[in-house]
Design a protein around this motif. Structure first.
Motif, PDB file in Angstrom:
ATOM      1  N   LEU A 198      13.780  35.655  14.400  1.00 50.56           N
ATOM      2  CA  LEU A 198      14.056  35.450  15.825  1.00 50.56           C
ATOM      3  C   LEU A 198      14.889  36.586  16.391  1.00 50.56           C
ATOM      4  CD1 LEU A 198      14.775  31.601  15.827  1.00 50.56           C
ATOM      5  CD2 LEU A 198      12.814  32.760  16.865  1.00 50.56           C
ATOM      6  N   PHE A 199      15.848  37.059  15.582  1.00 45.97           N
ATOM      7  CA  PHE A 199      16.686  38.178  16.009  1.00 45.97           C
ATOM      8  C   PHE A 199      15.831  39.416  16.264  1.00 45.97           C
ATOM      9  CE2 PHE A 199      18.742  42.127  14.807  1.00 45.97           C
ATOM     10  CZ  PHE A 199      19.832  42.150  15.671  1.00 45.97           C
ATOM     11  N   ILE A 200      14.939  39.730  15.330  1.00 45.22           N
ATOM     12  CA  ILE A 200      14.096  40.917  15.481  1.00 45.22           C
ATOM     13  C   ILE A 200      13.158  40.771  16.678  1.00 45.22           C
ATOM     14  CG2 ILE A 200      12.265  42.279  14.394  1.00 45.22           C
ATOM     15  CD1 ILE A 200      13.651  41.758  11.713  1.00 45.22           C
ATOM     16  N   SER A 201      12.635  39.575  16.876  1.00 48.21           N
ATOM     17  CA  SER A 201      11.778  39.338  18.049  1.00 48.21           C
ATOM     18  C   SER A 201      12.541  39.613  19.342  1.00 48.21           C
ATOM     19  CB  SER A 201      11.265  37.898  18.046  1.00 48.21           C
ATOM     20  OG  SER A 201      10.393  37.677  16.964  1.00 48.21           O
ATOM     21  N   SER A 202      13.805  39.182  19.381  1.00 54.52           N
ATOM     22  CA  SER A 202      14.616  39.421  20.583  1.00 54.52           C
ATOM     23  C   SER A 202      14.870  40.907  20.774  1.00 54.52           C
ATOM     24  CB  SER A 202      15.946  38.670  20.494  1.00 54.52           C
ATOM     25  OG  SER A 202      16.829  39.263  19.543  1.00 54.52           O
ATOM     26  N   MET A 203      15.069  41.639  19.680  1.00 55.69           N
ATOM     27  CA  MET A 203      15.300  43.078  19.794  1.00 55.69           C
ATOM     28  C   MET A 203      14.041  43.800  20.250  1.00 55.69           C
ATOM     29  SD  MET A 203      18.454  43.482  19.314  1.00 55.69           S
ATOM     30  CE  MET A 203      18.249  45.226  19.677  1.00 55.69           C
ATOM     31  N   LEU A 204      12.875  43.361  19.777  1.00 60.83           N
ATOM     32  CA  LEU A 204      11.630  43.978  20.229  1.00 60.83           C
ATOM     33  C   LEU A 204      11.452  43.791  21.735  1.00 60.83           C
ATOM     34  CD1 LEU A 204       9.201  42.996  17.305  1.00 60.83           C
ATOM     35  CD2 LEU A 204      10.289  45.213  17.720  1.00 60.83           C
ATOM     36  N   PHE A 205      11.911  42.640  22.231  1.00 63.06           N
ATOM     37  CA  PHE A 205      11.871  42.406  23.670  1.00 63.06           C
ATOM     38  C   PHE A 205      12.747  43.424  24.405  1.00 63.06           C
ATOM     39  CE2 PHE A 205      14.122  40.580  27.316  1.00 63.06           C
ATOM     40  CZ  PHE A 205      13.059  40.322  28.172  1.00 63.06           C
ATOM     41  N   TYR A 206      13.953  43.645  23.883  1.00 62.65           N
ATOM     42  CA  TYR A 206      14.858  44.602  24.525  1.00 62.65           C
ATOM     43  C   TYR A 206      14.336  46.034  24.419  1.00 62.65           C
ATOM     44  CZ  TYR A 206      18.421  41.022  25.194  1.00 62.65           C
ATOM     45  OH  TYR A 206      19.106  39.907  25.614  1.00 62.65           O
ATOM     46  N   PHE A 207      13.653  46.356  23.322  1.00 60.92           N
ATOM     47  CA  PHE A 207      13.087  47.698  23.196  1.00 60.92           C
ATOM     48  C   PHE A 207      12.030  47.936  24.277  1.00 60.92           C
ATOM     49  CE2 PHE A 207      13.921  47.456  18.351  1.00 60.92           C
ATOM     50  CZ  PHE A 207      15.259  47.754  18.559  1.00 60.92           C
ATOM     51  N   GLU A 208      11.321  46.862  24.644  1.00 63.40           N
ATOM     52  CA  GLU A 208      10.304  46.981  25.693  1.00 63.40           C
ATOM     53  C   GLU A 208      10.910  46.941  27.086  1.00 63.40           C
ATOM     54  OE1 GLU A 208       7.582  43.841  24.925  1.00 63.40           O
ATOM     55  OE2 GLU A 208       6.786  44.728  23.067  1.00 63.40           O
ATOM     56  N   ASN A 209      12.154  46.487  27.172  1.00 59.41           N
ATOM     57  CA  ASN A 209      12.855  46.384  28.471  1.00 59.41           C
ATOM     58  C   ASN A 209      14.218  47.060  28.334  1.00 59.41           C
ATOM     59  OD1 ASN A 209      11.070  44.243  30.108  1.00 59.41           O
ATOM     60  ND2 ASN A 209      11.213  43.564  27.972  1.00 59.41           N
ATOM     61  N   LYS A 210      14.174  48.376  28.132  1.00 53.40           N
ATOM     62  CA  LYS A 210      15.379  49.134  27.806  1.00 53.40           C
ATOM     63  C   LYS A 210      16.466  49.032  28.881  1.00 53.40           C
ATOM     64  CE  LYS A 210      13.365  52.645  24.746  1.00 53.40           C
ATOM     65  NZ  LYS A 210      12.045  52.035  24.579  1.00 53.40           N
ATOM     66  N   LEU A 216      23.420  40.293  13.900  1.00 50.28           N
ATOM     67  CA  LEU A 216      22.618  40.555  12.705  1.00 50.28           C
ATOM     68  C   LEU A 216      23.465  40.417  11.441  1.00 50.28           C
ATOM     69  CD1 LEU A 216      20.128  41.500  11.156  1.00 50.28           C
ATOM     70  CD2 LEU A 216      20.781  43.866  11.688  1.00 50.28           C
ATOM     71  N   ILE A 217      24.641  40.988  11.448  1.00 48.49           N
ATOM     72  CA  ILE A 217      25.517  40.923  10.276  1.00 48.49           C
ATOM     73  C   ILE A 217      25.923  39.482   9.991  1.00 48.49           C
ATOM     74  CG2 ILE A 217      27.798  41.571   9.399  1.00 48.49           C
ATOM     75  CD1 ILE A 217      27.359  44.254  10.997  1.00 48.49           C
ATOM     76  N   MET A 218      26.209  38.716  11.036  1.00 45.80           N
ATOM     77  CA  MET A 218      26.585  37.316  10.850  1.00 45.80           C
ATOM     78  C   MET A 218      25.415  36.499  10.291  1.00 45.80           C
ATOM     79  SD  MET A 218      28.979  35.156  10.912  1.00 45.80           S
ATOM     80  CE  MET A 218      30.202  36.127  11.804  1.00 45.80           C
ATOM     81  N   ILE A 219      24.209  36.763  10.767  1.00 44.59           N
ATOM     82  CA  ILE A 219      23.035  36.061  10.248  1.00 44.59           C
ATOM     83  C   ILE A 219      22.865  36.366   8.759  1.00 44.59           C
ATOM     84  CG2 ILE A 219      20.514  35.929  10.317  1.00 44.59           C
ATOM     85  CD1 ILE A 219      20.688  36.454  13.336  1.00 44.59           C
ATOM     86  N   LEU A 220      23.011  37.637   8.391  1.00 44.34           N
ATOM     87  CA  LEU A 220      22.876  38.018   6.983  1.00 44.34           C
ATOM     88  C   LEU A 220      23.898  37.284   6.121  1.00 44.34           C
ATOM     89  CD1 LEU A 220      22.288  41.873   7.348  1.00 44.34           C
ATOM     90  CD2 LEU A 220      20.638  40.193   6.493  1.00 44.34           C
ATOM     91  N   LEU A 221      25.135  37.231   6.569  1.00 45.73           N
ATOM     92  CA  LEU A 221      26.185  36.564   5.792  1.00 45.73           C
ATOM     93  C   LEU A 221      25.949  35.059   5.724  1.00 45.73           C
ATOM     94  CD1 LEU A 221      29.316  38.551   7.005  1.00 45.73           C
ATOM     95  CD2 LEU A 221      28.350  38.547   4.698  1.00 45.73           C
ATOM     96  N   ASN A 222      25.531  34.459   6.827  1.00 43.00           N
ATOM     97  CA  ASN A 222      25.314  33.006   6.850  1.00 43.00           C
ATOM     98  C   ASN A 222      24.101  32.587   6.014  1.00 43.00           C
ATOM     99  OD1 ASN A 222      27.524  32.560   8.486  1.00 43.00           O
ATOM    100  ND2 ASN A 222      26.341  32.455  10.395  1.00 43.00           N
TER     101      ASN A 222
END
Length: 273
Positions: free
Chosen positions: A119-131, A146-152
């Motif tokens: 979900l995080f990556i999907s949200s980032m792809l959205f921002y890449f398309e809407n810089k 991202l770091i918090m998701i990795l740790l959790n």
């Protein structure tokens, strides 16, 4: 932000080979499309679409396979460095990143599938398309997310251990590097790169350690393994050649016959007589 982007995607046409040295830098990578063999000095991982992993400071050889449909490969990459962490956390870096004496950890850590990261990556792809929507402050928040998701999502402590030693470089024994890649399709230049030596210095050290040249030693070891596999398995000769580090079956057969005075197929037949 510091010159190099913290986060982004890369689209490229395989087959493609890249040698990279990460110094005071680490990466989180998600393969969106494609497949690769990622090598480090003491092991390698075969990776494909959907795989995620962390790369810490080390030398890497990345060999991307051509896609069956001739399409481009794509990766999502988040870069981490001490300077980036200071920016992300405004100098209040979490204790997990504080370097401590710890057990050696492999340079690559595969991350298990994770819906939160997807979900995080999907949200980032959205921002890449809407810089126009991506501000500096939002980027800092997303990197912390991202770091918090990795740790959790760290079920066994391996991610935390990786982050603790993220910018520590492992020392490798010369023989360890050679033996880790004896049967892989890597060049002498790649092995020299892993040891941090120039090609000429690598060859001199190899001769001192193994009492022969790199090409002769590796060829002999690969053919010995092939000869044993022909004896004890019913694998196809092409598969044996590949398992022993030979991508060209014709070249393998030529070398085998030169060494044993018999072709691989005839050698196998002779075992049943």
């Amino acid at each position: 932000m510091i010159g190099k982007p913290m986060i982004g995607t890369s689209l490229f046409q395989p087959p493609f080979k890249a040698n990279a040295t990460l110094q005071d830098e680490a990466r989180f990578v998600k393969i969106i499309h494609g497949s690769t063999n990622l090598y480090v000095p003491d092991h390698h991982l075969s990776l494909s679409s959907g795989d995620m992993f962390i790369m810490k400071c080390d030398n890497f050889v990345n060999i991307w396979d051509e896609n069956e449909d001739a399409s481009k490969s794509q990766v999502f990459v988040a870069n981490l460095s001490p300077e980036f962490l200071k920016e992300i956390y405004d100098d209040d870096i979490p204790s997990v990143f504080h370097q401590k004496e710890s057990k050696d950890h492999k340079a690559i850590l595969r991350i298990d599938p994770n819906n939160a990261i997807e979900l995080f990556i999907s949200s980032m792809l959205f921002y890449f398309e809407n810089k126009e929507m991506m501000t500096e402050e939002l980027l800092k928040l997303k990197m912390r997310e991202l770091i918090m998701i990795l740790l959790n999502s760290d079920q066994d402590g391996s991610i935390k251990l990786m982050l603790k030693s993220l910018f520590q470089t492992k020392e490798y024994d010369f023989k360890e590097v050679i033996h880790a890649h004896l049967y892989e399709d890597l060049s002498i230049q790649d092995l020299a790169f892993f040891t941090g030596l120039s090609l000429s210095t690598f060859k001199r050290k190899f001769k001192t350690v193994f009492k022969t040249s790199p090409n002769q030693y590796i060829k002999t070891k690969r053919l010995m393994k092939a000869e044993n596999l022909l004896r004890v398995t019913d694998q196809r000769i092409s598969d044996i050649a590949y398992d022993c580090g030979f991508n060209d079956i014709g070249y393998f057969s030529k070398l085998f016959k030169s060494e044993y005075n018999i072709s691989p197929s005839d050698f196998r037949k002779s075992l049943t007589v």
